[in-house]
Design an enzyme around this catalytic site. Structure first.
Site, PDB file in Angstrom:
ATOM      1  NE  ARG A   1      46.310  37.017  51.119  1.00  0.00           N
ATOM      2  CZ  ARG A   1      46.512  38.307  51.301  1.00  0.00           C
ATOM      3  NH1 ARG A   1      47.401  38.944  50.566  1.00  0.00           N
ATOM      4  NH2 ARG A   1      45.812  38.984  52.195  1.00  0.00           N
TER       5      ARG A   1
ATOM      6  CB  SER B   1      48.987  41.021  47.250  1.00  0.00           C
ATOM      7  OG  SER B   1      48.839  42.394  47.555  1.00  0.00           O
TER       8      SER B   1
ATOM      9  CD  GLU C   1      49.468  40.768  34.844  1.00  0.00           C
ATOM     10  OE1 GLU C   1      49.464  41.346  33.730  1.00  0.00           O
ATOM     11  OE2 GLU C   1      49.327  41.383  35.917  1.00  0.00           O
TER      12      GLU C   1
ATOM     13  CG  PHE D   1      45.536  40.335  36.781  1.00  0.00           C
ATOM     14  CD1 PHE D   1      44.549  40.957  36.031  1.00  0.00           C
ATOM     15  CD2 PHE D   1      45.769  40.779  38.073  1.00  0.00           C
ATOM     16  CE1 PHE D   1      43.806  42.008  36.558  1.00  0.00           C
ATOM     17  CE2 PHE D   1      45.032  41.827  38.598  1.00  0.00           C
ATOM     18  CZ  PHE D   1      44.054  42.447  37.852  1.00  0.00           C
TER      19      PHE D   1
ATOM     20  CG  HIS E   1      44.384  38.225  45.931  1.00  0.00           C
ATOM     21  ND1 HIS E   1      45.649  37.753  46.235  1.00  0.00           N
ATOM     22  CD2 HIS E   1      44.179  39.292  46.735  1.00  0.00           C
ATOM     23  CE1 HIS E   1      46.193  38.491  47.178  1.00  0.00           C
ATOM     24  NE2 HIS E   1      45.319  39.430  47.512  1.00  0.00           N
TER      25      HIS E   1
ATOM     26  CG  ASP F   1      40.693  44.130  45.348  1.00  0.00           C
ATOM     27  OD1 ASP F   1      40.667  45.167  46.041  1.00  0.00           O
ATOM     28  OD2 ASP F   1      41.680  43.371  45.307  1.00  0.00           O
TER      29      ASP F   1
ATOM     30  NE  ARG G   1      42.336  41.083  49.946  1.00  0.00           N
ATOM     31  CZ  ARG G   1      41.801  42.241  49.617  1.00  0.00           C
ATOM     32  NH1 ARG G   1      40.753  42.278  48.820  1.00  0.00           N
ATOM     33  NH2 ARG G   1      42.300  43.372  50.086  1.00  0.00           N
TER      34      ARG G   1
END
Length: 313
Positions: free
Chosen positions: A8, A35, A56, A81, A107, A115, A165
């Site tokens: 990322r 993020s 989204e 998402f 992620h 998470d 991530r």
């Protein structure tokens, strides 16, 4: 010392570079720009950045609309998402009309870590590769991620890019690395067994090859950064020359890389095969490395699969 970089982070760097090279590149986010690293682009080109909020479906629909005007939108959110909540919009408003939208989903996989299961997308590759017109990319390190983003911008049509991530080892040398959509990479040659890996599992496949070498086994390692369209030629060649295949992915064992490779082999060159992946279960909250260990996504588990494959042929 091994250099570590999250894919990322490479995405953020690539967007900043693309913004300077291509004026039609625009970036959208669903309130996660810190993020997903789209914030790097937003800081440099605020007039070409849109935060749609936590919405989204609007994220993808807005990107589709921008694509009809000639823009090259990169739409980002967490993979859960981006691929899950926005699925119908992706299918009907992006892929069906084959619009030039890039969905960069960060992620992904177990390594989201703490998470937990609700945020650990283990089905996104499967979902995206079943959609007609969709290209699916899953880079192995930061160098490959940056190259994948640049090529995605050149490609005319919808692209899904899976990003992680956590920081992962840098495998490739940016100076001589070349990325081509749909072409696998033979990272290491060998004649006794082939490990076909994608994403963060490529580094672990190379570790597994070193363990097998101590047992006198020469292992071929292939990096499949493009899940769709998959490189059939490199898979069939490996099956013909090593006669034992192991796949490794940070994804549900159903529908991802292993399934894609199995489809190629069963139709073109039936071969002994073992799959390493998440065994059709949800993840849980925890440290990313500890989760990989618990769910069997390790070099040692790849080695065990290679031994089984060799023993079955």
């Amino acid at each position: 010392m091994t250099t570590m970089m999250a894919t990322r982070d490479a995405y953020g760097e690539a967007l900043k570079e693309l913004g300077k090279l291509i004026k039609d590149v625009v970036v959208l986010d669903a309130d996660l720009s810190g993020s997903t690293k789209t914030g790097v682009f937003a800081k440099e080109f605020p007039e070409r950045f849109i935060n749609v909020g936590i919405a989204e479906q609007n994220l993808i629909a807005t990107a589709a609309g921008l694509a009809t005007t000639g823009k090259i939108p990169f739409a980002s959110s967490f993979a859960m998402f981006a691929a899950g909540r926005a699925f119908e919009i992706i299918r009907n408003s992006v892929a069906y009309p084959k619009l030039n939208v890039k969905i960069a989903a960060t992620h992904a996989g177990l390594t989201v870590g703490e998470d937990g299961a609700s945020h650990q997308a283990l089905e996104d590759i499967s979902i995206m590769r079943t959609i007609p017109n969709m290209v699916v990319l899953n880079p192995a390190d930061g160098v490959e991620a940056k190259a994948a983003i640049m090529k995605a911008a050149e490609y005319k049509g919808p692209v899904y890019i899976r990003l992680g991530r956590s920081k992962v080892p840098v495998i490739f040398d940016e100076a001589d690395y070349k990325f081509e959509i749909g072409k696998g990479i033979k990272v290491k040659d060998g004649s006794d067994v082939t490990i076909i890996a994608t994403g963060i599992m490529v580094a672990l496949a190379l570790e597994a090859a070193e363990i097998l070498k101590k047992e006198g086994l020469e292992t071929r390692v292939i990096n499949i950064h493009t899940i769709k369209p998959i490189d059939k030629d490199i898979i069939i060649e490996a099956a013909r020359e090593t006669k034992a295949i192991v796949t490794a992915e940070e994804h549900n064992i159903i529908g991802g890389l292993g399934s894609a490779v199995a489809e190629v082999l069963v139709e073109s060159y039936p071969t002994v095969m073992e799959r390493v992946g998440v065994k059709d279960t949800f993840g849980e909250s925890g440290n990313g490395d500890e989760l990989l260990e618990k769910y069997g996504l390790t070099a040692e588990k790849i080695v065990e699969a290679a031994r089984r494959a060799i023993g079955r042929r």
